[in-house]
Design a protein around this motif. Structure first.
Motif, PDB file in Angstrom:
ATOM      1  N   THR A   1      35.474  64.421  37.334  1.00  0.00           N
ATOM      2  CA  THR A   1      36.798  63.807  37.384  1.00  0.00           C
ATOM      3  C   THR A   1      36.675  62.365  37.875  1.00  0.00           C
ATOM      4  O   THR A   1      35.779  62.015  38.643  1.00  0.00           O
ATOM      5  CB  THR A   1      37.731  64.578  38.331  1.00  0.00           C
ATOM      6  N   LEU A   2      37.596  61.545  37.410  1.00  0.00           N
ATOM      7  CA  LEU A   2      37.671  60.148  37.815  1.00  0.00           C
ATOM      8  C   LEU A   2      38.821  59.952  38.776  1.00  0.00           C
ATOM      9  O   LEU A   2      39.859  60.613  38.669  1.00  0.00           O
ATOM     10  CB  LEU A   2      37.905  59.250  36.594  1.00  0.00           C
ATOM     11  N   ALA A   3      38.645  59.007  39.693  1.00  0.00           N
ATOM     12  CA  ALA A   3      39.721  58.602  40.603  1.00  0.00           C
ATOM     13  C   ALA A   3      39.620  57.101  40.801  1.00  0.00           C
ATOM     14  O   ALA A   3      38.535  56.519  40.686  1.00  0.00           O
ATOM     15  CB  ALA A   3      39.600  59.329  41.934  1.00  0.00           C
ATOM     16  N   PRO A   4      40.731  56.442  41.099  1.00  0.00           N
ATOM     17  CA  PRO A   4      40.674  54.998  41.356  1.00  0.00           C
ATOM     18  C   PRO A   4      39.665  54.618  42.434  1.00  0.00           C
ATOM     19  O   PRO A   4      39.079  53.527  42.387  1.00  0.00           O
ATOM     20  CB  PRO A   4      42.105  54.657  41.781  1.00  0.00           C
ATOM     21  N   SER A   5      39.444  55.506  43.386  1.00  0.00           N
ATOM     22  CA  SER A   5      38.489  55.214  44.459  1.00  0.00           C
ATOM     23  C   SER A   5      37.050  55.143  43.961  1.00  0.00           C
ATOM     24  O   SER A   5      36.158  54.696  44.695  1.00  0.00           O
ATOM     25  CB  SER A   5      38.606  56.258  45.570  1.00  0.00           C
ATOM     26  N   ASN A   6      36.799  55.586  42.738  1.00  0.00           N
ATOM     27  CA  ASN A   6      35.464  55.468  42.153  1.00  0.00           C
ATOM     28  C   ASN A   6      35.177  54.069  41.613  1.00  0.00           C
ATOM     29  O   ASN A   6      34.030  53.767  41.265  1.00  0.00           O
ATOM     30  CB  ASN A   6      35.289  56.450  40.986  1.00  0.00           C
ATOM     31  N   PHE A   7      36.200  53.221  41.524  1.00  0.00           N
ATOM     32  CA  PHE A   7      36.051  51.949  40.837  1.00  0.00           C
ATOM     33  C   PHE A   7      35.876  50.790  41.817  1.00  0.00           C
ATOM     34  O   PHE A   7      36.489  50.754  42.894  1.00  0.00           O
ATOM     35  CB  PHE A   7      37.264  51.665  39.950  1.00  0.00           C
ATOM     36  N   ILE A   8      35.065  49.830  41.404  1.00  0.00           N
ATOM     37  CA  ILE A   8      34.922  48.542  42.083  1.00  0.00           C
ATOM     38  C   ILE A   8      35.358  47.478  41.080  1.00  0.00           C
ATOM     39  O   ILE A   8      34.839  47.430  39.963  1.00  0.00           O
ATOM     40  CB  ILE A   8      33.472  48.294  42.531  1.00  0.00           C
ATOM     41  N   TYR A   9      36.303  46.641  41.482  1.00  0.00           N
ATOM     42  CA  TYR A   9      36.925  45.692  40.557  1.00  0.00           C
ATOM     43  C   TYR A   9      36.312  44.300  40.725  1.00  0.00           C
ATOM     44  O   TYR A   9      36.357  43.727  41.815  1.00  0.00           O
ATOM     45  CB  TYR A   9      38.427  45.644  40.831  1.00  0.00           C
ATOM     46  N   PRO A  10      35.725  43.734  39.671  1.00  0.00           N
ATOM     47  CA  PRO A  10      35.147  42.384  39.780  1.00  0.00           C
ATOM     48  C   PRO A  10      36.231  41.304  39.731  1.00  0.00           C
ATOM     49  O   PRO A  10      37.179  41.379  38.941  1.00  0.00           O
ATOM     50  CB  PRO A  10      34.254  42.282  38.528  1.00  0.00           C
ATOM     51  N   LEU A  11      36.075  40.292  40.571  1.00  0.00           N
ATOM     52  CA  LEU A  11      36.972  39.143  40.597  1.00  0.00           C
ATOM     53  C   LEU A  11      36.150  37.861  40.497  1.00  0.00           C
ATOM     54  O   LEU A  11      35.160  37.691  41.229  1.00  0.00           O
ATOM     55  CB  LEU A  11      37.791  39.112  41.890  1.00  0.00           C
ATOM     56  N   PHE A  12      36.571  36.958  39.603  1.00  0.00           N
ATOM     57  CA  PHE A  12      35.915  35.661  39.428  1.00  0.00           C
ATOM     58  C   PHE A  12      36.771  34.596  40.105  1.00  0.00           C
ATOM     59  O   PHE A  12      37.856  34.269  39.613  1.00  0.00           O
ATOM     60  CB  PHE A  12      35.760  35.341  37.942  1.00  0.00           C
ATOM     61  N   VAL A  13      36.305  34.072  41.233  1.00  0.00           N
ATOM     62  CA  VAL A  13      37.119  33.144  42.004  1.00  0.00           C
ATOM     63  C   VAL A  13      36.640  31.714  41.773  1.00  0.00           C
ATOM     64  O   VAL A  13      35.438  31.433  41.722  1.00  0.00           O
ATOM     65  CB  VAL A  13      37.108  33.486  43.506  1.00  0.00           C
ATOM     66  N   VAL A  14      37.616  30.808  41.624  1.00  0.00           N
ATOM     67  CA  VAL A  14      37.325  29.410  41.318  1.00  0.00           C
ATOM     68  C   VAL A  14      38.097  28.503  42.271  1.00  0.00           C
ATOM     69  O   VAL A  14      39.064  28.920  42.915  1.00  0.00           O
ATOM     70  CB  VAL A  14      37.698  29.066  39.851  1.00  0.00           C
ATOM     71  N   GLU A  15      37.667  27.261  42.334  1.00  0.00           N
ATOM     72  CA  GLU A  15      38.354  26.254  43.133  1.00  0.00           C
ATOM     73  C   GLU A  15      39.693  25.899  42.505  1.00  0.00           C
ATOM     74  O   GLU A  15      39.923  26.123  41.314  1.00  0.00           O
ATOM     75  CB  GLU A  15      37.494  24.993  43.243  1.00  0.00           C
ATOM     76  N   GLY A  16      40.586  25.305  43.316  1.00  0.00           N
ATOM     77  CA  GLY A  16      41.862  24.824  42.816  1.00  0.00           C
ATOM     78  C   GLY A  16      43.023  25.682  43.266  1.00  0.00           C
ATOM     79  O   GLY A  16      42.864  26.656  44.011  1.00  0.00           O
ATOM     80  N   ARG A  17      44.199  25.301  42.800  1.00  0.00           N
ATOM     81  CA  ARG A  17      45.429  26.024  43.107  1.00  0.00           C
ATOM     82  C   ARG A  17      46.097  26.450  41.810  1.00  0.00           C
ATOM     83  O   ARG A  17      46.044  25.750  40.793  1.00  0.00           O
ATOM     84  CB  ARG A  17      46.400  25.150  43.900  1.00  0.00           C
ATOM     85  N   ASP A  18      46.716  27.616  41.865  1.00  0.00           N
ATOM     86  CA  ASP A  18      47.474  28.150  40.735  1.00  0.00           C
ATOM     87  C   ASP A  18      46.647  28.211  39.451  1.00  0.00           C
ATOM     88  O   ASP A  18      47.115  27.897  38.364  1.00  0.00           O
ATOM     89  CB  ASP A  18      48.750  27.337  40.505  1.00  0.00           C
ATOM     90  N   VAL A  19      45.385  28.644  39.597  1.00  0.00           N
ATOM     91  CA  VAL A  19      44.503  28.808  38.438  1.00  0.00           C
ATOM     92  C   VAL A  19      44.452  30.283  38.060  1.00  0.00           C
ATOM     93  O   VAL A  19      44.070  31.128  38.875  1.00  0.00           O
ATOM     94  CB  VAL A  19      43.076  28.297  38.731  1.00  0.00           C
ATOM     95  N   ARG A  20      44.870  30.570  36.873  1.00  0.00           N
ATOM     96  CA  ARG A  20      44.746  31.916  36.293  1.00  0.00           C
ATOM     97  C   ARG A  20      44.336  31.709  34.835  1.00  0.00           C
ATOM     98  O   ARG A  20      45.153  31.770  33.922  1.00  0.00           O
ATOM     99  CB  ARG A  20      46.055  32.703  36.417  1.00  0.00           C
ATOM    100  N   ARG A  21      43.079  31.434  34.634  1.00  0.00           N
ATOM    101  CA  ARG A  21      42.551  30.982  33.351  1.00  0.00           C
ATOM    102  C   ARG A  21      41.980  32.170  32.568  1.00  0.00           C
ATOM    103  O   ARG A  21      41.020  32.802  33.004  1.00  0.00           O
ATOM    104  CB  ARG A  21      41.469  29.918  33.585  1.00  0.00           C
TER     105      ARG A  21
END
Length: 323
Positions: free
Chosen positions: A25-45
Motif C-alpha cells: 500500500t502507498l501513503a503520502p508519508s512514503n513520498f519525498i517531494y523535490p523542490l528546486f529553489v532559486v534566487e529572487g522574489r515571486d519566481v514560479r517558473r
C-alpha cells in the motif's frame, strides 16, 4: 464439469475485498517531494519538460512545502540553483547560499517538516560537473572537502538529513567526519549509493540548470549493466557511516532496489526521477494512457520492490488521490 476448489478470484470480487488483502500500500508519508529553489522574489517558473514542476523562489517554495505537508507528505528534498556559478561551486557551501536560506525558511515555518538537502556541486559549477575539474577530469579527492563543507553549512542551517549525490569515492566518510567535528553527530546521511549514469535525468538538468558543459558523468556514476557494483557501493557507503541508502533511477532499476533491500537492514530510498515522471506526463497529455492510474501503479511497483521512501515529483498529485 468439476469446479475448482481454489478460486483466487473470490478475493478480487469487490473493491473492498481487494483493498483488504492488498499486500503493498502507498501513503503520502512514503513520498519525498523535490523542490528546486532559486534566487529572487515571486519566481514560479515552469519547467517545460516537467509539467507541473517549477523553479521556485523562497516564498513559493514555502507555499509548496505547506501544501505538501497538509497532504501528509512530511519530507522534501532541496536542490538549489544560484544566480552565480563558478568552477568550484562556491555557492553550494556559502552560509547564505540559496539552499541554506531555503532550509532556514522551511524549518522556521514548518518545524516538523523533514528537510533533506541534496549535496552535490553540479547545480553550482559553471561546468556542470559534480566536482572540481582539472585537465578535463573530475578530481575525486579535491572535491571531498567542498562536499563536506556544503553538508556542514546545510546542517547548521537546520537540514534534517544530508543526501550526497555526487558519487565521489569516500564522500560519505568525509561528510560524516565533518559533521561530527562540529558536533552534528545526530544528522543522518542518506547516501545516493547506487546512482546510475542514466538517460532518464534529462528533464532534471533543465530544472537544475546542471547540464555538463563537456563530456558526461559516466566516469563517476554507475554503468546501467551492473548489479554487483551497486551492492559494493551500498556496502562501502554503509561502512563509511551512511544511515540510509538510495537507488537512482527507480523504474528501470526495480531489480536493484530488491537486491539492495534484501541485503541491508537500513532504510532504502528510491528516486522516481525526472524522465520517468515526464514520460508519464507526456503520454497522459496525448491521451495514450490514464496518467493517474499509471502514476499510482509505478509508485506501487517501486514500493513493492522494497523502497520504504520514494523521492517523486508525483508526490502532491498522488497524495491527493490517496487521501
Amino acid at each position: 464439469m468439476a469446479f475448482p476448489i481454489h478460486r483466487p478470484r473470490r478475493l478480487r470480487r469487490t473493491s473492498a475485498l481487494r483493498e483488504m488483502v492488498r499486500e503493498t500500500t502507498l501513503a503520502p508519508s512514503n513520498f519525498i517531494y523535490p523542490l528546486f529553489v532559486v534566487e529572487g522574489r515571486d519566481v514560479r517558473r515552469p519547467i517545460a519538460s516537467m509539467p507541473g514542476i517549477f523553479n521556485l523562489s523562497l516564498e513559493h517554495a514555502l507555499a509548496e512545502a505547506r501544501q505538501a505537508y497538509a497532504l501528509g507528505v512530511k519530507s522534501v528534498i532541496l536542490f538549489g540553483i544560484p544566480d552565480h556559478k563558478d568552477a568550484r561551486g562556491s555557492q553550494a557551501y556559502a552560509r547564505e547560499g540559496i539552499v541554506q536560506r531555503a532550509v532556514r525558511e522551511l524549518k522556521n515555518a514548518l518545524p516538523e517538516l523533514i528537510v533533506i538537502v541534496d549535496v552535490c556541486l553540479c547545480e553550482y559549477t559553471d561546468h556542470g560537473h559534480c566536482g572540481v575539474i582539472e585537465g578535463g577530469h573530475v578530481l575525486n579527492d579535491d572535491t571531498l572537502p567542498l562536499l563536506a563543507q556544503m553538508a556542514v553549512t546545510c546542517a547548521q542551517a537546520g537540514a534534517d538529513i544530508i543526501a550526497p549525490s555526487d558519487m565521489m569515492d569516500g564522500r560519505v566518510a568525509a561528510i560524516r567526519s565533518a559533521l561530527d567535528e562540529v558536533s552534528l553527530t545526530d544528522v543522518p546521511i542518506m547516501a545516493y549509493a547506487a546512482k546510475y549514469a542514466s538517460g532518464f535525468y534529462g528533464p532534471f538538468r533543465e530544472a537544475a540548470q546542471s547540464t555538463p558543459q563537456f563530456g558526461d558523468r559516466r566516469g563517476y556514476q554507475m554503468d546501467p549493466g551492473n548489479v554487483r557494483e551497486a551492492l559494493r557501493e551500498v556496502d562501502l557507503d554503509l561502512e563509511e557511516g551512511a544511515d540510509m541508502v538510495m537507488v537512482k533511477p527507480a523504474l528501470s532499476y526495480l531489480d536493484i532496489i530488491r537486491v539492495v533491500r534484501d541485503r541491508v537492514d537500513v532504510p532504502v530510498v528510491a528516486y522516481n526521477v525526472s524522465g520517468e515522471y515526464s514520460m508519464v506526463k507526456a503520454a497522459a497529455q496525448n491521451g495514450w494512457i490514464d496518467g493517474d492510474r499509471l502514476m499510482l501503479e509505478i509508485l506501487t511497483s517501486i514500493k513493492r520492490a522494497g523502497a520504504e521512501q520514494i523521492i517523486t515529483y508525483h508526490a502532491l498529485e498522488a497524495s491527493k488521490l490517496l487521501g
